[in-house]
Every structure is written in structure tokens, then in C-alpha cells.
Design a protein around this motif. Structure first.
Motif, mmCIF file in Angstrom:
data_model
loop_
_atom_site.group_PDB
_atom_site.id
_atom_site.type_symbol
_atom_site.label_atom_id
_atom_site.label_comp_id
_atom_site.label_asym_id
_atom_site.label_seq_id
_atom_site.Cartn_x
_atom_site.Cartn_y
_atom_site.Cartn_z
ATOM 1 N N HIS A 166 13.418 56.795 45.078
ATOM 2 C CA HIS A 166 14.777 57.091 45.523
ATOM 3 C C HIS A 166 14.894 57.001 47.051
ATOM 4 C CE1 HIS A 166 18.700 59.314 45.133
ATOM 5 N NE2 HIS A 166 18.405 59.545 46.390
ATOM 6 N N MET A 167 14.072 57.724 47.759
ATOM 7 C CA MET A 167 14.211 57.775 49.216
ATOM 8 C C MET A 167 13.835 56.449 49.878
ATOM 9 S SD MET A 167 15.769 60.475 49.793
ATOM 10 C CE MET A 167 15.812 60.333 51.563
ATOM 11 N N ASP A 168 12.980 55.652 49.250
ATOM 12 C CA ASP A 168 12.676 54.323 49.785
ATOM 13 C C ASP A 168 13.905 53.419 49.669
ATOM 14 O OD1 ASP A 168 10.079 55.112 50.378
ATOM 15 O OD2 ASP A 168 9.252 54.285 48.517
ATOM 16 N N LEU A 169 14.645 53.564 48.578
ATOM 17 C CA LEU A 169 15.868 52.788 48.397
ATOM 18 C C LEU A 169 16.941 53.230 49.397
ATOM 19 C CD1 LEU A 169 15.887 52.803 44.505
ATOM 20 C CD2 LEU A 169 15.468 50.816 45.968
ATOM 21 N N VAL A 170 17.047 54.522 49.619
ATOM 22 C CA VAL A 170 17.993 55.042 50.614
ATOM 23 C C VAL A 170 17.634 54.485 51.991
ATOM 24 C CG1 VAL A 170 18.782 57.132 51.819
ATOM 25 C CG2 VAL A 170 18.573 57.132 49.315
ATOM 26 N N ALA A 171 16.361 54.528 52.338
ATOM 27 C CA ALA A 171 15.909 54.021 53.635
ATOM 28 C C ALA A 171 16.209 52.532 53.783
ATOM 29 C CB ALA A 171 14.416 54.286 53.814
ATOM 30 N N MET A 172 16.054 51.765 52.705
ATOM 31 C CA MET A 172 16.339 50.332 52.740
ATOM 32 C C MET A 172 17.809 50.087 53.056
ATOM 33 S SD MET A 172 17.939 47.829 50.621
ATOM 34 C CE MET A 172 17.996 48.668 49.043
ATOM 35 N N LEU A 173 18.712 50.830 52.417
ATOM 36 C CA LEU A 173 20.137 50.660 52.690
ATOM 37 C C LEU A 173 20.482 51.074 54.120
ATOM 38 C CD1 LEU A 173 21.743 51.916 49.350
ATOM 39 C CD2 LEU A 173 21.621 49.563 50.180
ATOM 40 N N LYS A 174 19.843 52.116 54.595
ATOM 41 C CA LYS A 174 20.113 52.599 55.952
ATOM 42 C C LYS A 174 19.610 51.612 56.998
ATOM 43 C CE LYS A 174 19.294 56.951 56.784
ATOM 44 N NZ LYS A 174 18.635 58.275 56.781
ATOM 45 N N SER A 175 18.355 51.195 56.870
ATOM 46 C CA SER A 175 17.773 50.333 57.901
ATOM 47 C C SER A 175 18.199 48.876 57.762
ATOM 48 C CB SER A 175 16.249 50.431 57.884
ATOM 49 O OG SER A 175 15.729 49.909 56.671
ATOM 50 N N GLY A 176 18.328 48.402 56.536
ATOM 51 C CA GLY A 176 18.643 46.996 56.325
ATOM 52 C C GLY A 176 20.121 46.661 56.324
ATOM 53 N N HIS A 177 20.967 47.693 56.114
ATOM 54 C CA HIS A 177 22.396 47.429 55.983
ATOM 55 C C HIS A 177 23.256 48.360 56.836
ATOM 56 C CE1 HIS A 177 21.657 44.553 52.757
ATOM 57 N NE2 HIS A 177 20.744 45.400 52.329
ATOM 58 N N GLY A 178 22.625 49.223 57.631
ATOM 59 C CA GLY A 178 23.368 50.100 58.531
ATOM 60 C C GLY A 178 24.195 51.163 57.840
ATOM 61 N N MET A 179 23.806 51.522 56.632
ATOM 62 C CA MET A 179 24.564 52.497 55.865
ATOM 63 C C MET A 179 24.160 53.914 56.263
ATOM 64 S SD MET A 179 25.093 52.507 51.744
ATOM 65 C CE MET A 179 26.072 51.009 51.769
ATOM 66 N N GLY A 180 25.107 54.818 56.244
ATOM 67 C CA GLY A 180 24.824 56.214 56.514
ATOM 68 C C GLY A 180 24.050 56.840 55.360
ATOM 69 N N HIS A 181 23.386 57.944 55.633
ATOM 70 C CA HIS A 181 22.524 58.581 54.639
ATOM 71 C C HIS A 181 23.288 59.000 53.376
ATOM 72 C CE1 HIS A 181 19.045 60.761 53.117
ATOM 73 N NE2 HIS A 181 19.920 61.681 52.730
ATOM 74 N N GLY A 182 24.414 59.665 53.547
ATOM 75 C CA GLY A 182 25.170 60.150 52.385
ATOM 76 C C GLY A 182 25.662 59.022 51.498
ATOM 77 N N HIS A 183 26.150 57.964 52.103
ATOM 78 C CA HIS A 183 26.625 56.819 51.333
ATOM 79 C C HIS A 183 25.471 56.126 50.614
ATOM 80 C CE1 HIS A 183 30.538 56.389 53.865
ATOM 81 N NE2 HIS A 183 30.636 57.331 52.937
ATOM 82 N N ALA A 184 24.370 55.913 51.315
ATOM 83 C CA ALA A 184 23.203 55.279 50.696
ATOM 84 C C ALA A 184 22.682 56.129 49.546
ATOM 85 C CB ALA A 184 22.110 55.062 51.741
ATOM 86 N N ILE A 187 22.136 45.121 45.055
ATOM 87 C CA ILE A 187 21.127 45.163 46.115
ATOM 88 C C ILE A 187 20.075 46.213 45.784
ATOM 89 C CG2 ILE A 187 20.744 45.811 48.534
ATOM 90 C CD1 ILE A 187 23.517 44.449 49.106
ATOM 91 N N VAL A 188 20.512 47.380 45.343
ATOM 92 C CA VAL A 188 19.555 48.438 44.989
ATOM 93 C C VAL A 188 18.695 48.006 43.808
ATOM 94 C CG1 VAL A 188 19.341 50.801 44.088
ATOM 95 C CG2 VAL A 188 20.946 50.316 45.952
ATOM 96 N N ARG A 189 19.325 47.462 42.768
ATOM 97 C CA ARG A 189 18.556 47.036 41.580
ATOM 98 C C ARG A 189 17.532 45.956 41.913
ATOM 99 N NH1 ARG A 189 23.574 47.789 39.164
ATOM 100 N NH2 ARG A 189 24.066 45.572 39.199
ATOM 101 N N GLU A 190 17.828 45.099 42.884
ATOM 102 C CA GLU A 190 16.881 44.056 43.287
ATOM 103 C C GLU A 190 15.605 44.638 43.897
ATOM 104 O OE1 GLU A 190 19.141 41.555 45.907
ATOM 105 O OE2 GLU A 190 20.077 40.455 44.247
ATOM 106 N N HIS A 191 15.678 45.877 44.357
ATOM 107 C CA HIS A 191 14.521 46.527 44.989
ATOM 108 C C HIS A 191 13.785 47.478 44.042
ATOM 109 C CE1 HIS A 191 16.535 44.935 48.525
ATOM 110 N NE2 HIS A 191 15.356 44.989 49.109
ATOM 111 N N LEU A 192 14.191 47.500 42.786
ATOM 112 C CA LEU A 192 13.514 48.341 41.799
ATOM 113 C C LEU A 192 12.269 47.640 41.287
ATOM 114 C CD1 LEU A 192 16.590 49.622 39.776
ATOM 115 C CD2 LEU A 192 15.206 50.921 41.402
ATOM 116 N N PRO A 193 11.235 48.341 40.888
ATOM 117 C CA PRO A 193 11.142 49.798 40.949
ATOM 118 C C PRO A 193 10.753 50.257 42.355
ATOM 119 C CG PRO A 193 9.136 48.934 40.000
ATOM 120 C CD PRO A 193 10.043 47.742 40.280
ATOM 121 N N ALA A 194 11.378 51.283 42.787
ATOM 122 C CA ALA A 194 11.070 51.903 44.074
ATOM 123 C C ALA A 194 11.518 53.354 43.990
ATOM 124 C CB ALA A 194 11.787 51.196 45.217
#
Length: 70
Positions: free
Chosen positions: A39-57, A30-37
């Protein structure tokens, strides 16, 4: 023979798999599909799009980005 504990971002992987119900390889994809981006944009995507916590993302993104550096 002693077993070294897992350190760094990978130390979060067992709890990420348990909490979010997907294997780490799927999260990495999922992260690689959003590259290039950024770091923090990828973290935000996991948090907002998948409900992941900040540390895990952050751990997954850091691991993926570190594995790309040659």
C-alpha cells in the motif's frame, strides 16, 4: 428521497480529477500496473512519480486494493 453523501476514498475522487486532470479510472489503471506492491509503496509512487498529495494518493490506492478483495 434523500441522496446519501459519498463516503470513504471515493469522496476524494471529484477533487482528484479536478486537481490532477485525469479521470479516476486512469489513476486506478496506473496503480494496478504497479501491483503487486505494498500500500505505502503505491502511495509513494503516486506522490513521487505524479506529484499527488498524500491524502489523494492514499484514497486511490485504498480504493483499488479494496476492490481486489473478494
Amino acid at each position: 428521497m434523500s441522496i446519501e453523501p459519498v463516503k470513504g476514498p471515493a469522496s476524494y475522487f471529484p477533487s482528484i480529477e479536478k486537481r490532477y486532470g485525469r479521470p479516476i479510472g486512469e489513476w486506478e489503471r496506473i496503480v494496478r500496473e504497479h501491483l503487486p506492491a505494498k500500500h505505502m509503496d503505491l502511495v509513494a509512487m503516486l506522490k513521487s512519480g505524479h506529484g499527488m498529495g498524500h491524502g489523494h494518493a492514499n484514497a486511490i490506492v485504498a480504493h483499488v486494493l479494496a476492490s481486489r478483495k473478494d
